[in-house]
Design an enzyme around this catalytic site. Structure first.
Site, PDB file in Angstrom:
ATOM      1  N   ASN A  42       0.841  -1.187   0.000  1.00 57.66           N
ATOM      2  CA  ASN A  42       0.000   0.000   0.000  1.00 57.66           C
ATOM      3  C   ASN A  42       0.880   1.243   0.000  1.00 57.66           C
ATOM      4  OD1 ASN A  42       0.525  -0.960   2.684  1.00 57.66           O
ATOM      5  ND2 ASN A  42      -1.121   0.281   3.519  1.00 57.66           N
ATOM      6  N   ILE A  43       0.396   2.269  -0.690  1.00 52.17           N
ATOM      7  CA  ILE A  43       1.126   3.523  -0.854  1.00 52.17           C
ATOM      8  C   ILE A  43       0.156   4.647  -0.522  1.00 52.17           C
ATOM      9  CG2 ILE A  43       2.424   4.977  -2.454  1.00 52.17           C
ATOM     10  CD1 ILE A  43       2.860   2.322  -4.122  1.00 52.17           C
ATOM     11  N   GLU A  44       0.381   5.279   0.630  1.00 54.80           N
ATOM     12  CA  GLU A  44      -0.523   6.324   1.092  1.00 54.80           C
ATOM     13  C   GLU A  44      -0.147   7.685   0.526  1.00 54.80           C
ATOM     14  OE1 GLU A  44      -1.755   4.315   5.344  1.00 54.80           O
ATOM     15  OE2 GLU A  44      -0.386   6.018   5.385  1.00 54.80           O
ATOM     16  N   CYS A  53      -4.045   0.699  -2.464  1.00 58.31           N
ATOM     17  CA  CYS A  53      -3.863  -0.488  -1.643  1.00 58.31           C
ATOM     18  C   CYS A  53      -2.863  -1.460  -2.280  1.00 58.31           C
ATOM     19  CB  CYS A  53      -5.199  -1.190  -1.452  1.00 58.31           C
ATOM     20  SG  CYS A  53      -6.440  -0.214  -0.597  1.00 58.31           S
ATOM     21  N   GLU A  55      -3.181  -4.640  -2.868  1.00 56.94           N
ATOM     22  CA  GLU A  55      -3.788  -5.523  -3.859  1.00 56.94           C
ATOM     23  C   GLU A  55      -3.855  -4.844  -5.224  1.00 56.94           C
ATOM     24  OE1 GLU A  55      -4.824  -4.682  -0.772  1.00 56.94           O
ATOM     25  OE2 GLU A  55      -6.442  -6.010  -0.132  1.00 56.94           O
ATOM     26  N   CYS A  86     -10.376  -4.204   0.910  1.00 61.30           N
ATOM     27  CA  CYS A  86     -11.400  -3.159   0.903  1.00 61.30           C
ATOM     28  C   CYS A  86     -12.323  -3.343  -0.305  1.00 61.30           C
ATOM     29  CB  CYS A  86     -10.757  -1.770   0.879  1.00 61.30           C
ATOM     30  SG  CYS A  86     -10.076  -1.290  -0.724  1.00 61.30           S
ATOM     31  N   CYS A  89     -10.716  -2.671  -3.811  1.00 58.90           N
ATOM     32  CA  CYS A  89      -9.871  -3.781  -4.269  1.00 58.90           C
ATOM     33  C   CYS A  89     -10.717  -4.961  -4.732  1.00 58.90           C
ATOM     34  CB  CYS A  89      -8.918  -4.212  -3.165  1.00 58.90           C
ATOM     35  SG  CYS A  89      -7.600  -3.015  -2.868  1.00 58.90           S
TER      36      CYS A  89
END
Length: 136
Positions: A42-44, A53, A55, A86, A89
């Site tokens: 995941n990359i915020e 996310c 996935e 989520c 995804c």
């Protein structure tokens, strides 16, 4: 590649997650029918809605390289129960994966729950719905 190896590949991605806000790293590993593995984390972003996310990162990497046939996906997080994907995804999975494809959701203690895409998102909206809803 065995299920355990795919989960380990997902686990390796936990250290690569960019999670300065949630502090909630997630790793994913997607294997194609030919055995190629695509990893994701995941990359915020400070603008939360544009976060990606793990996935979707793995799926988009694979699709961007021309892959369309997938065998299984493993997802892991430092959670007490196997981490559920989520809704966004799940919808992306329904776009690119067969309803029967296996998804291994995993906890910090390596508790694994094996589910299908259909079980994750029953009665999903698919590309076929677009064509059936078009007027002539």
């Amino acid at each position: 590649m065995h299920k355990e190896q795919l989960i380990e590949s997902a686990k390796q991605m936990l250290d690569h997650a960019y999670v300065p806000y949630s502090k909630f790293p997630v790793g994913a590993a997607l294997i194609t029918d030919e055995g190629k593995v695509y990893q994701g984390c995941n990359i915020e972003n400070a603008a939360y809605p544009v976060t990606c996310c793990a996935e979707r990162t793995a799926i988009f990497k694979a699709v961007s390289e021309g892959e369309r046939n997938f065998k299984a996906l493993a997802v892991i997080a430092n959670t007490d129960r196997p981490v559920p994907p989520c809704g966004a995804c799940r919808q992306v999975m329904s776009e690119f994966f067969s309803p029967e494809m296996k998804v291994y959701i995993t906890s910090k203690d390596l508790e694994v729950k094996e589910v299908t895409v259909q079980e994750l998102l029953p009665f999903s909206f698919t590309p076929e719905d677009l064509s059936s809803g078009q007027t002539k």
